[in-house]
Design an enzyme around this catalytic site. Structure first.
Site, PDB file in Angstrom:
ATOM      1  N   ARG A 153       0.842  -1.184   0.000  1.00 11.76           N
ATOM      2  CA  ARG A 153       0.000   0.000   0.000  1.00 11.76           C
ATOM      3  C   ARG A 153       0.886   1.247   0.000  1.00 11.76           C
ATOM      4  O   ARG A 153       1.938   1.277   0.658  1.00 11.76           O
ATOM      5  CB  ARG A 153      -0.925   0.036   1.224  1.00 11.76           C
ATOM      6  CG  ARG A 153      -1.971  -1.071   1.230  1.00 11.76           C
ATOM      7  CD  ARG A 153      -2.979  -0.874   0.128  1.00 11.76           C
ATOM      8  NE  ARG A 153      -4.056  -1.863   0.160  1.00 11.76           N
ATOM      9  CZ  ARG A 153      -4.060  -2.972  -0.581  1.00 11.76           C
ATOM     10  NH1 ARG A 153      -3.027  -3.235  -1.376  1.00 11.76           N
ATOM     11  NH2 ARG A 153      -5.066  -3.813  -0.504  1.00 11.76           N
ATOM     12  N   GLU A 206      -5.908  30.695  11.607  1.00  8.34           N
ATOM     13  CA  GLU A 206      -6.102  30.727  10.156  1.00  8.34           C
ATOM     14  C   GLU A 206      -7.205  31.697   9.745  1.00  8.34           C
ATOM     15  O   GLU A 206      -7.107  32.359   8.709  1.00  8.34           O
ATOM     16  CB  GLU A 206      -6.416  29.317   9.642  1.00  8.34           C
ATOM     17  CG  GLU A 206      -5.241  28.362   9.670  1.00  8.34           C
ATOM     18  CD  GLU A 206      -4.148  28.737   8.669  1.00  8.34           C
ATOM     19  OE1 GLU A 206      -4.435  29.508   7.736  1.00  8.34           O
ATOM     20  OE2 GLU A 206      -3.018  28.264   8.831  1.00  8.34           O
ATOM     21  N   GLU A 214       3.549  33.781   2.460  1.00  3.05           N
ATOM     22  CA  GLU A 214       3.280  32.385   2.148  1.00  3.05           C
ATOM     23  C   GLU A 214       2.767  32.220   0.717  1.00  3.05           C
ATOM     24  O   GLU A 214       2.249  31.155   0.352  1.00  3.05           O
ATOM     25  CB  GLU A 214       2.280  31.796   3.146  1.00  3.05           C
ATOM     26  CG  GLU A 214       2.834  31.724   4.563  1.00  3.05           C
ATOM     27  CD  GLU A 214       1.892  31.034   5.533  1.00  3.05           C
ATOM     28  OE1 GLU A 214       0.852  30.507   5.085  1.00  3.05           O
ATOM     29  OE2 GLU A 214       2.199  31.020   6.737  1.00  3.05           O
TER      30      GLU A 214
END
Length: 367
Positions: free
Chosen positions: A210, A272, A323
């Site tokens: 996996r 945020e 950012e």
């Protein structure tokens, strides 16, 4: 010979980081120094009345190279020192250190470190030791925040309850994971694993290959103005849809960001909202937390309803320039946002789930 002090005095951490058993490690003391708290790694401070306890060991060449890269990644410099052994004899050894970052530093507490930081440090060390190719010091520094975030995500998962009223309540040993190949990747990690798990017919599945995308936990916020029943959505370019071939890879999403190391998901949600949308939330309510794509990813989302007084503007820009965030923020009625699910314009699963949650709960959502 190498002298390890501070966190690396913890033998399980040293052995995990060096990927090597250290049966010959012995206790030793560095006289004339005190160990102080410092950003990144504890610092040695000259003090004629003090001594620093640690481990004296002789790692193999591969383990030594891994150790040197790790310590250089912490901006520590090599030096030679004379140590005192339990029998009173002395031995010269190499160590890595740096001066304290500033005045007023507190003494390093090994007991506190073991209680508060050791579990995360062990997970971070395992990631570094399992990486291929081995990370250069500059890359170790650059990836430190995400590495710590992944470690804390694993610890957070282990602490949380796992209800099982419908699904299997797994007994001990119901599944196992191993690494088929070394860890690779940069900001995110890619892990090719060998899985085994219990089958529903009572048998056991073995040797399943996996591939897992290893990210960090994230906090998502749907800002909602109860008085005017309006929500805020974030529009931005997304490389995932673009890579798939979607002709319009600009997506409508909640406010979102990773949970930084040392931060709780609710704290990340409030941060945020302020950074992306310039919103100071008046309330925060956990909707749910869930896996985004459990078949191939560790990504886990904490989804919140954020109570806020939304601006009158129908759209405005947001995000942090440092950012490289290029965001357009949309304020629109909840019913209008839900209608965009039906047209396919909102095609991001967390956005859909959070809007439908709010549509169902708006009469009872806490304010």
């Amino acid at each position: 010979m190498i002298f390890l002090y501070g966190p690396l005095r913890h033998l399980p951490l040293a052995e995990t980081l060096l990927a090597e058993a250290l049966p010959g490690a012995q206790e030793a003391v560095l006289p004339g120094y005190a160990l102080l708290q410092s950003e990144g790694y504890p610092a040695l401070q000259p003090d004629p009345q003090a001594a620093v306890e640690g481990l004296l060991l002789e790692p193999g060449p591969a383990a030594l190279a891994r150790l040197e890269a790790y310590l250089e990644g912490l901006d520590l410099s090599p030096a030679q020192a004379v140590l005192r052994l339990p029998d009173g004899s002395e031995r010269e050894a190499a160590l890595w250190s740096r001066p304290p970052s500033g005045p007023g530093a507190q003494p390093f507490s090994r007991a506190q470190w073991l209680a508060d930081d050791a579990p995360r440090a062990l997970r971070e060390a395992a990631e570094l030791a399992g990486h291929a190719p081995p990370l250069e010091p500059a890359l170790q520094r650059r990836q430190a925040v995400m590495r710590s975030g992944r470690a804390e995500a694993g610890l957070r998962a282990a602490r949380e309850t796992a209800p099982a009223t419908c699904r299997l309540s797994p007994p001990a040993g119901a599944f196992a994971l191993g690494h088929a190949e070394p860890l690779t990747g940069g900001f995110f990690k890619y892990d090719r694993m060998v899985a085994a798990h219990r089958r529903f017919d009572g048998g056991r599945e073995e040797g399943l290959l996996r591939e897992v995308f290893v990210g960090v936990d994230a906090a998502l916020v749907l800002p909602w103005d109860r008085a005017r029943d309006r929500v805020l959505l974030v529009e931005q370019f997304r490389t995932g849809p673009a890579r798939r071939g979607d002709p319009n890879p600009w997506c409508l999403e909640p406010v979102a960001g990773i949970v930084d190391p040392g931060e709780e998901p609710a704290e990340a949600a409030r941060r945020e909202a302020l950074e992306e949308a310039r919103l100071t939330l008046t309330g925060l309510e956990l909707m749910f937390h869930s896996y985004a794509s459990p078949g191939n990813s560790t990504d886990h989302y904490y989804c919140y309803l954020g109570h806020a007084d939304l601006p009158d503007d129908d759209s405005y820009s947001g995000g942090l320039a440092e950012e490289a965030e290029d965001l357009r923020l949309h304020v629109l009625p909840l019913d209008e946002a839900v209608a965009l699910i039906g047209t396919g314009e909102i095609n991001v699963t967390p956005t859909i789930a959070m809007l439908l949650w709010l549509q169902r709960h708006r009469d009872t959502a806490a304010g």
